[in-house]
Structures are given as C-alpha cells and as structure tokens.
Scaffold this motif. Structure first.
Motif, PDB file in Angstrom:
ATOM      1  N   TRP A 191      11.650   0.721  -3.630  1.00  0.00           N
ATOM      2  CA  TRP A 191      11.573  -0.608  -3.029  1.00  0.00           C
ATOM      3  C   TRP A 191      12.202  -0.669  -1.645  1.00  0.00           C
ATOM      4  CZ3 TRP A 191      15.796  -3.449  -1.600  1.00  0.00           C
ATOM      5  CH2 TRP A 191      17.022  -3.140  -2.178  1.00  0.00           C
TER       6      TRP A 191
ATOM      7  N   ALA B 234       3.825   1.764   0.963  1.00  0.00           N
ATOM      8  CA  ALA B 234       3.566   0.326   0.924  1.00  0.00           C
ATOM      9  C   ALA B 234       3.457  -0.217   2.343  1.00  0.00           C
ATOM     10  CB  ALA B 234       4.683  -0.388   0.175  1.00  0.00           C
TER      11      ALA B 234
ATOM     12  N   SER C 114       6.843  -5.035   2.682  1.00  0.00           N
ATOM     13  CA  SER C 114       6.571  -5.289   1.272  1.00  0.00           C
ATOM     14  C   SER C 114       7.091  -4.118   0.449  1.00  0.00           C
ATOM     15  CB  SER C 114       5.074  -5.459   1.023  1.00  0.00           C
ATOM     16  OG  SER C 114       4.569  -6.590   1.700  1.00  0.00           O
TER      17      SER C 114
ATOM     18  N   PRO D  73       7.459  -2.493  -3.769  1.00  0.00           N
ATOM     19  CA  PRO D  73       7.255  -2.593  -5.212  1.00  0.00           C
ATOM     20  C   PRO D  73       8.585  -2.456  -5.942  1.00  0.00           C
ATOM     21  CG  PRO D  73       6.789  -0.364  -4.512  1.00  0.00           C
ATOM     22  CD  PRO D  73       7.173  -1.133  -3.265  1.00  0.00           C
TER      23      PRO D  73
ATOM     24  N   ASN E 157       4.290  -6.557  -5.146  1.00  0.00           N
ATOM     25  CA  ASN E 157       4.855  -6.687  -3.807  1.00  0.00           C
ATOM     26  C   ASN E 157       5.851  -7.845  -3.767  1.00  0.00           C
ATOM     27  OD1 ASN E 157       3.341  -4.722  -2.180  1.00  0.00           O
ATOM     28  ND2 ASN E 157       1.571  -6.033  -2.536  1.00  0.00           N
TER      29      ASN E 157
ATOM     30  N   LYS F 260       8.645  -9.326  -0.757  1.00  0.00           N
ATOM     31  CA  LYS F 260       8.922  -9.145   0.664  1.00  0.00           C
ATOM     32  C   LYS F 260      10.362  -8.701   0.896  1.00  0.00           C
ATOM     33  CE  LYS F 260       5.651 -12.743   2.099  1.00  0.00           C
ATOM     34  NZ  LYS F 260       5.507 -14.023   2.815  1.00  0.00           N
TER      35      LYS F 260
ATOM     36  N   GLY G  56       6.019  -8.686   5.747  1.00  0.00           N
ATOM     37  CA  GLY G  56       5.577  -8.369   4.404  1.00  0.00           C
ATOM     38  C   GLY G  56       4.611  -9.374   3.811  1.00  0.00           C
TER      39      GLY G  56
ATOM     40  N   ASN H 145      -1.066  -4.670  -5.885  1.00  0.00           N
ATOM     41  CA  ASN H 145      -1.840  -3.594  -5.280  1.00  0.00           C
ATOM     42  C   ASN H 145      -2.571  -2.822  -6.369  1.00  0.00           C
ATOM     43  OD1 ASN H 145      -0.533  -4.208  -2.794  1.00  0.00           O
ATOM     44  ND2 ASN H 145       1.197  -2.923  -3.408  1.00  0.00           N
TER      45      ASN H 145
ATOM     46  N   GLU I  56      -5.062  -4.418  -1.829  1.00  0.00           N
ATOM     47  CA  GLU I  56      -3.631  -4.651  -1.650  1.00  0.00           C
ATOM     48  C   GLU I  56      -3.388  -6.131  -1.365  1.00  0.00           C
ATOM     49  OE1 GLU I  56      -1.788  -0.641   0.254  1.00  0.00           O
ATOM     50  OE2 GLU I  56      -3.338  -1.584   1.477  1.00  0.00           O
ATOM     51  N   GLY I  57      -2.299  -6.629  -1.894  1.00  0.00           N
ATOM     52  CA  GLY I  57      -1.924  -8.020  -1.636  1.00  0.00           C
ATOM     53  C   GLY I  57      -2.792  -9.036  -2.354  1.00  0.00           C
TER      54      GLY I  57
ATOM     55  N   ASP J  94       4.776 -13.756  -3.381  1.00  0.00           N
ATOM     56  CA  ASP J  94       5.510 -12.626  -3.942  1.00  0.00           C
ATOM     57  C   ASP J  94       5.298 -12.591  -5.455  1.00  0.00           C
ATOM     58  OD1 ASP J  94       6.534 -12.316  -1.414  1.00  0.00           O
ATOM     59  OD2 ASP J  94       8.620 -12.172  -2.063  1.00  0.00           O
TER      60      ASP J  94
END
Length: 631
Positions: A104, A133, A137, A139, A162, A164, A170, A175, A190-191, A207
């Motif tokens: 992360w 990533a 952002s 994980p 994800n 931020k 972010g 994902n 993604e996102g 988020d």
C-alpha cells in the motif's frame, strides 16, 4: 443517512488520504462535503476508511514484541519483497501456485501495487512480477484471484481495492487484472466503482476498503466496500471485466434493521468492513462483517435482490474479557469472517487496537457521558483520570470567535460543539487558547447527528473525548433539549449560551478492556448462536497493553482439508493455529519469529498434497507455514 430503527446511528463518509497519512491517527483532509449546512468531513468515525486508520501505524508506537517461539508450526520459507519499508505489506491471496501481496505504499505512498510470487515450490518462493498501482492509489484489504468463464472472458482475474494516499492524484474503486499468465499480468479495468456521494456525481470512484469476487456460471460479480456512502455494500457485475459496472447498492442496517442492537450504548459505528461469498447448497451466500452491526449472512444468488438470512448480536458484557474477570462492554468490531469448510460455523475476527476504554460522567447531575478517546490525541492510560469544570468553547473553528482561555490554576474541560471544521482544528483552537486540560466534543444538528454518538479521528496534544450526544452537551450547561426538534431542524443551531460559560463538573477515566479476538458462531438462520471466543493470553494482561506491539487479531483463514482447523493472523502475536473442539476454539500451534512479526493476511493453499498457509508480514513480506500437529 438518518437512522430510524432502534438507537439512531450516524454515518460520516470522509474523503481522506487514508492509506498514507495516519490511518488510526489522522485528521481528515481534502474537500469537505456539506450536509445539513455543516461539514460532514470533520473526522467522524463511522466507516471503514476512517476506522482503519490504524493500518499506517500498526504498532501504535510501541517498542518490543512477544518472545520468539513456535509450537506445531514449521516455517517453510520467508521472502523479503522488493521496496519494502516498515508497515508497507498488506493483504495476501493465493491462487494456482502464486501468491499476490498488496503493497500500500507505506508512509511515502510510493511503490504501491501488488507483488506476484511464484510459490509452486513453497520452500523456494520467487517474486516474478509487480503490478504497479496508479499514483496516489494503494491496495490494502481484499487481494483475491479467481477463475471466471463467461461469454466475455475465460481466464484468471485478480481483483484489488484502491484507497487514496494522495488526494489530488489518487482514485478509488476496484481494479481487475488478467493473471492467466501470472508473470505477465495485464490490466482489464482500474478504478471501477460508485461515482456518486449523497446523489452527487464525482469524477472518480469512491475509495473502497475491500473487494471480493465470485464466479456464478455465465455471470461473475464482485462486492466492494464503499468508504464514502451509507449504502456501502456495492455489487459490481464483472461478467465482462473490461466493462465492469455497479448494479446494486445496499445499506444493510436500513435494508435489514434487525441487524442493529440497541445495547450496549457504545455500538454506534455501523458499516461494512469486509465480506466473502461462498456457494452453499446451490446458493451464493455472502458473509458480511458489518462492524458494530455484527456478522451478517445474505443470499445474493440474485445480487440485485439480496435476502437476509442471519446475523449476530454482541453480548452485553464482552465474553472473552469476562473470562479474564473484566466486566466491560464489547468493542463490536466485526472485522472479517469465514465459513468453516463444512459450513457448520462462522468464525469472526473482532479487531481491536485500543486496549483501553473510557468512562465519562457528568458529576453534577450524576449522568453518564457517551464518549470515547480521540484517535491520535493525548490518551488516558489505565487508572488515569481527569476531573474538572466544563467551559463552553463554541465551535472553535477558524474564523469563529476566539476560544476564551481556561484557568491555568484549575482543571478546565473545554466543551466544543461539532460542526463546520475538523475535530483537529477545534482541538488546535483550544490548545492555542491555553489553560485547558481536556476537550469534550458534543454533536451538531442534522438528520445524521443530534442525539447520536460516534468516534473521532483527530490529532492534538490534549486529551480529547467525543462525540457525545447533543442532549448531553446541552445538559452540561443546563439547557433544555428536544431531539425531535433537532432532527427536524427547528431546534437551536448552536448551544444558546455565551462563550466562556461555566457548566457542570465532568470526570473522565480510563480502564483496560483488552485487545481483539475471535468469535465462533453456529451458522444458522436468524440470530447466530455464539459458542465460544478465543484470544491469546497476553491480550487480556494489562502488562501487555503496551510494549509488545498490537496483540489484536486481523484475519482468520479456514482449512481447505479439515473442517475443524483454523489459522489466525494475529499481528504482533504471530500466526496462531486452532481447532474447533466440542464447539470451542482451542489453540494447537503458533509461530513468532525472532525480532517479532506483524502479520496482516493469511491464506490457505495446497501444494504436493500438503496444506500450507501463506501469511503477509507488514514489515517484511511473505511467510509460508505448515501445521505439523496431530489430528
């Protein structure tokens, strides 16, 4: 967002740099979202994002660890991952001989992504890829890989979340990556997630704190934790992973009010933290860990029409603490859970990073105050207390009239009204005024506030308590309070007394209530019967309240070979192995490395006919263990 069932609840969804700033310790930053004319982005804790600020300060500043030891657990191998800094590694998932570990980004918010490790030979793991990533952002919770076979895609898919760590760069959402060739992962989308908050559209997805996906034949779905909204159970159709889309949103305590319990009074944080979905009897069954709402089972065979099956309630007195002679209220932290192999039981991880709880009273009128200690302010340790006279300090926001100074020769408690600015800004105003020994915050007006209580994510160099119900704040200064008028918006917007007004005498004290532990429930419809609890012995020893790292559970992983075997990742208490014996959890093995451990995730896998467990150490990387005890 108001609560009309049982005791009222409040959800404050906050936009913050959770992963990189301080997760148990951190004020909220970013753009405040207005609600009922006041800021809803002040640091109120009632969502997965705010409550899990501890992930960036996992050891809580404590030095030391439990002694290295092992019993019936063999360390097969361990692998230090690339670019690891303290507390950087998060969750772990395993699929088809590969482990996937979330990075992360640590305090620097750099090198965020997913490590891919070849563990087909468990004794010699090898890192083969890193999925970078997007900047800002990161994980953390919910790293999972599965095979899906739909008309649109046939292959192995990795899902990750994800959160931020850089507000401007972010984005949130989930994902999806094609890892059919694990050494060469390919992004699919993604996102992906909900891009609305309270009906207002926004550029990026909210988020999300965790994600879990499942294959349903010609269809495939994922469920994500929406950090920013009351409807926080978002289900995503990933049948075509490149065009994944949200198809349903649920606020479980509003959709199924039976999951809410009216007592104890501290169970006020109701939100989704984690979930799994398992096919049982031909149906897709979700097990949602819904924090103070407990563990909830739902039939999501039709994700657009989720059906309630069962849920848990927390006992009036914490059952695990009671075994050690501690008569304390339960924390209510339903963090993560699994069904056992035979689906007979639900095993829940009840995470608790605060071994001390707060008692607060209005001494003048003899009533209790519903408040907890702020996340990152000066804390009262066991046996410490503050007793003093209350002084009304207004809202204590920048631009408001200055907080009057307290009496340096007396013990004064600044009583502050919630609203407009962050809790950290309020505390800073009180500290700047000088002369105060503590701060009490009481709630504001609004349909999601008034006589409701919640915790606080707040920074400051003074003991800070709250958020107390608005009626309790009014009572401190002898003012009448009408909760119905407050909720309707016809009551006073601010406490109608002058700044500096002296009120009742207040007292605050701290007591030891232990660390987090595991629950064992019978899996059944309606209210699930609690059968047993389990904690490491040090978790209820005040001598280990500090100095040994965090002695809380984080996750449970169930054996894929035996219905009675459980693996617990227990942060600084190491890996723990237990059996279910006559409806009780009995420890049968453990491992703590030289220099200590800091375990987050645990995932069972098979190789060469043997069962292993992969564990993610936040400061190092991947550990692989084998339980060597007897049947």
């Amino acid at each position: 967002m108001g609560r009309a069932v049982g005791r009222a609840r409040v959800r404050v969804r906050a936009a913050s740099c959770v992963a990189a700033a301080s997760l148990v310790a951190g004020a909220f930053t970013g753009v405040a979202r207005a609600h009922d004319g006041v800021s809803a982005d002040d640091g109120g804790i009632d969502n997965a994002e705010a409550t899990h600020d501890h992930h960036s300060h996992q050891h809580g500043g404590d030095e030391g660890h439990l002694p290295a030891s092992s019993e019936n657990v063999r360390l097969v191998s361990k692998l230090g991952l690339k670019n690891v800094e303290p507390e950087k590694i998060a969750d772990v998932g395993v699929f088809k001989g590969y482990a996937y570990l979330a990075a992360w980004g640590g305090a620097t918010c750099k090198y965020n992504g997913v490590h891919v490790v070849d563990i087909r030979k468990p004794a010699t793991p090898k890192e083969v890829a890193f999925i970078q990533a997007k900047e800002g952002s990161a994980p953390g919770e919910g790293i999972q890989t599965l095979h899906i076979d739909t008309p649109y895609f046939n292959g192995d898919v990795l899902v990750s979340n994800n959160e931020k760590c850089k507000e401007t760069a972010g984005f949130g959402g989930m994902n999806l990556y094609d890892v059919s060739d694990p050494a060469h992962p390919t992004p699919l989308a993604e996102g992906v997630g909900d891009k609305t908050v309270m009906g207002q559209g926004k550029k990026d997805a909210n988020d999300i704190h965790s994600v879990f996906a499942w294959d349903a034949g010609d269809k495939a779905y994922a469920v994500i934790v929406d950090n920013d909204e009351g409807p926080d159970v978002d289900i995503v159709d990933i049948t075509n992973p490149k065009k994944a889309k949200v198809i349903a949103e649920y606020d479980l305590d509003e959709a199924f009010p039976q999951i809410v319990q009216d007592a104890p009074a501290n169970l006020t944080e109701i939100f989704l933290h984690d979930m799994v979905v398992k096919e049982i009897g031909g149906r897709q069954i979700m097990l949602a860990s819904y924090w103070d709402g407990g563990y909830v089972t739902l039939d999501v065979t039709d994700p657009a029409k989720a059906r309630y099956l069962g849920d848990t309630d927390f006992a009036a007195l914490d059952p695990e603490a009671l075994e050690s002679g501690l008569e304390v209220a339960p924390e209510g932290n339903a963090h993560q859970a699994e069904f056992t192999l035979d689906n007979k039981y639900v095993v829940g991880a009840d995470e608790d990073f605060g071994p001390y709880a707060l008692t607060a009273r209005n001494l003048t009128d003899g009533t209790g105050l519903t408040a907890s200690q702020g996340s990152n302010t000066t804390r009262l340790e066991e046996g410490q207390s503050i007793t003093g006279d209350s002084v009304f300090a207004g809202r204590a926001c920048p631009g408001d009239p200055a907080v009057p100074a307290g009496d340096p020769n007396a013990v004064d408690v600044a009583v502050v009204e919630r609203g407009v600015c962050t809790f950290s800004e309020k505390v800073a105003s009180v500290v700047a005024a000088g002369g105060y020994d503590a701060v009490l915050v009481f709630n504001r007006t609004g349909t999601d506030a008034c006589d409701q209580s919640l915790g606080m994510s707040v920074e400051g160099d003074i003991p800070t308590f709250g958020v107390a119900p608005r009626g309790q704040g009014f009572a401190v200064f002898g003012q009448p309070y009408d909760d119905a008028a407050c909720l309707a918006g016809t009551g006073p917007e601010q406490l109608p007394v002058a700044l500096g007004t002296k009120g009742d005498r207040l007292t605050f004290s701290s007591y030891f209530d232990g660390w987090g532990y595991a629950h064992l429930y019978r899996n059944e419809n309606g209210k699930l019967t609690e059968l047993d609890t389990y904690a490491v012995p040090e978790a209820h020893d005040p001598a280990h309240a500090s100095g040994s790292g965090d002695l809380s559970i984080h996750e449970v992983a169930v054996s894929e070979k035996r219905a009675d075997l459980l693996y617990f990742s227990y942060y600084a208490a190491g890996l723990r192995v237990a059996k279910v014996v006559d409806n009780e959890i009995v420890e049968v093995g453990h491992y703590i490395d030289e220099g200590g451990n800091n375990f987050w995730g645990a995932q069972v896998f098979e190789s060469g006919g043997k069962e292993y467990v992969a564990a993610s150490d936040r400061d190092h990387g991947l550990y692989i263990f084998e339980y060597t005890g007897g049947m």
